[in-house]
Design an enzyme around this catalytic site. Sequence first.
Site, mmCIF file in Angstrom:
data_model
loop_
_atom_site.group_PDB
_atom_site.id
_atom_site.type_symbol
_atom_site.label_atom_id
_atom_site.label_comp_id
_atom_site.label_asym_id
_atom_site.label_seq_id
_atom_site.Cartn_x
_atom_site.Cartn_y
_atom_site.Cartn_z
ATOM 1 N N HIS A 58 0.848 -1.204 0.000
ATOM 2 C CA HIS A 58 0.000 0.000 0.000
ATOM 3 C C HIS A 58 0.886 1.257 0.000
ATOM 4 O O HIS A 58 0.691 2.169 -0.807
ATOM 5 C CB HIS A 58 -0.900 -0.054 1.245
ATOM 6 C CG HIS A 58 -1.630 1.214 1.582
ATOM 7 N ND1 HIS A 58 -2.995 1.322 1.495
ATOM 8 C CD2 HIS A 58 -1.189 2.427 2.026
ATOM 9 C CE1 HIS A 58 -3.363 2.538 1.865
ATOM 10 N NE2 HIS A 58 -2.275 3.232 2.201
ATOM 11 N N GLU A 59 1.891 1.259 0.892
ATOM 12 C CA GLU A 59 2.799 2.417 0.962
ATOM 13 C C GLU A 59 3.549 2.593 -0.355
ATOM 14 O O GLU A 59 3.768 3.722 -0.813
ATOM 15 C CB GLU A 59 3.784 2.280 2.121
ATOM 16 C CG GLU A 59 3.141 2.292 3.511
ATOM 17 C CD GLU A 59 2.307 3.540 3.769
ATOM 18 O OE1 GLU A 59 2.652 4.616 3.260
ATOM 19 O OE2 GLU A 59 1.277 3.415 4.473
ATOM 20 N N HIS A 62 1.633 4.552 -2.844
ATOM 21 C CA HIS A 62 1.834 6.004 -2.694
ATOM 22 C C HIS A 62 3.193 6.425 -3.264
ATOM 23 O O HIS A 62 3.308 7.433 -3.951
ATOM 24 C CB HIS A 62 1.827 6.406 -1.208
ATOM 25 C CG HIS A 62 0.510 6.230 -0.516
ATOM 26 N ND1 HIS A 62 -0.652 6.765 -0.984
ATOM 27 C CD2 HIS A 62 0.187 5.583 0.638
ATOM 28 C CE1 HIS A 62 -1.647 6.453 -0.158
ATOM 29 N NE2 HIS A 62 -1.158 5.739 0.836
ATOM 30 N N ASP A 158 -5.420 8.650 4.192
ATOM 31 C CA ASP A 158 -5.542 8.859 2.747
ATOM 32 C C ASP A 158 -6.838 9.575 2.368
ATOM 33 O O ASP A 158 -6.819 10.494 1.538
ATOM 34 C CB ASP A 158 -5.460 7.509 2.026
ATOM 35 C CG ASP A 158 -4.104 6.862 2.246
ATOM 36 O OD1 ASP A 158 -3.133 7.601 2.476
ATOM 37 O OD2 ASP A 158 -4.022 5.630 2.205
HETATM 38 ZN ZN ZN Z 1 -2.084 5.209 2.558
#
Ligand code: ZN
Length: 364
Positions: A58-59, A62, A158
């Site tokens: 997930h990171e 980004h 987020d």
């Molecule tokens: Zn996030």
Amino acid sequence: MSWSIKLFTLGGTAVRMHLTFLLLVAWIAVIEWQHGSPQDAARGVLFILVLFACVVLHEFGHIWAARRYGIRTPDVTLLPIGGVASMERMPEKPTQEIAVALAGPAVNAAIAFVILLVLRLDASQLSFGAVQGSFLGQIAAANLVLLIFNLIPAFPMDGGRVLRGILAIWLGFGRATQVAARIGQGLAIVLAAVGLMGNPLLVLIAIFIFAAAGGEARYVKLRELARGRAVTDAMIAPTEGLSVMATAEDAAALLARSAQRVVPVIDGAGHLRGVVLREKALGAVKQNRGATPVLELMASHVPTIPQSAGLETAIPLLFASRARCIGVVDDVGRFVGYLTPESIGERLAVRLGPEKRSSGWLRG
Ligand code: ZN
């Protein structure tokens, strides 16, 4: 971030694990062992590790999106409450911020989607109870929870960043941040209240959101104040420094006779080698370790900035610095002074007049 160890580096980003994360793994193992077998404990730990691999992905969602806008991410840290990617700077355009914020949850959606395809399930069949037999099903369900949870508009999560991006289109970045931070803190209080009814992890997350929203709002406020000003407007100078041969006792003595919050350590050529923080120096003396060399106590890798630079460029460096301090140097690289968030707040507040001096961002 201190108290963390580096696991590996991927594409220029160091993946670090906060030591409290190990506590979480141990806690899960103990709980599962008490209620079941060693196999249950192993399964519980494996579940958490796979889940956190999903958080790392997930990171990296980004990080990948940010890189497309030329923003590097030096490290990402795994905390018990999730991952934190420390980007060099935040995207300035609202549309870029929205894209970077959505890229993380998109990864969780993709993971859940792929698992559902493999298992030929649909989302309505997923719940932690209903798919007890299927490890993959639980991972898919957890990714859907991560997806929904991250999209709660509680800045700086987020969903909150998406909200700030949308607000910034009309309100401008500074005002949008203040509004999004207020909404984030309000939602954090709601989360904490829900968590107090039996979910301690939720309380922890709420505290984190509350503090982080305040921190981010302070950051943006400080940057707005700094706009158009010079580094020399806010730096603490002249300052007294110590040589590389000095001890904790010398640092404590310097702090006692001056108003400085940090002690710069300067080498023979006049270059900044690092800074000793007040607590470190006084702590060493208190523990009868007054003879400890400052070189062992100091935070090294303190960023520096030329005294001719604009103050606004110093703010991201300052917040990225682990010592919350940056050195100011002359055109040949010699140390001339330093900046801290407090020094900027105090110097600029004096110029703003007393009515602004009591506002919240000065603390912390
Ligand atoms: Zn996030």
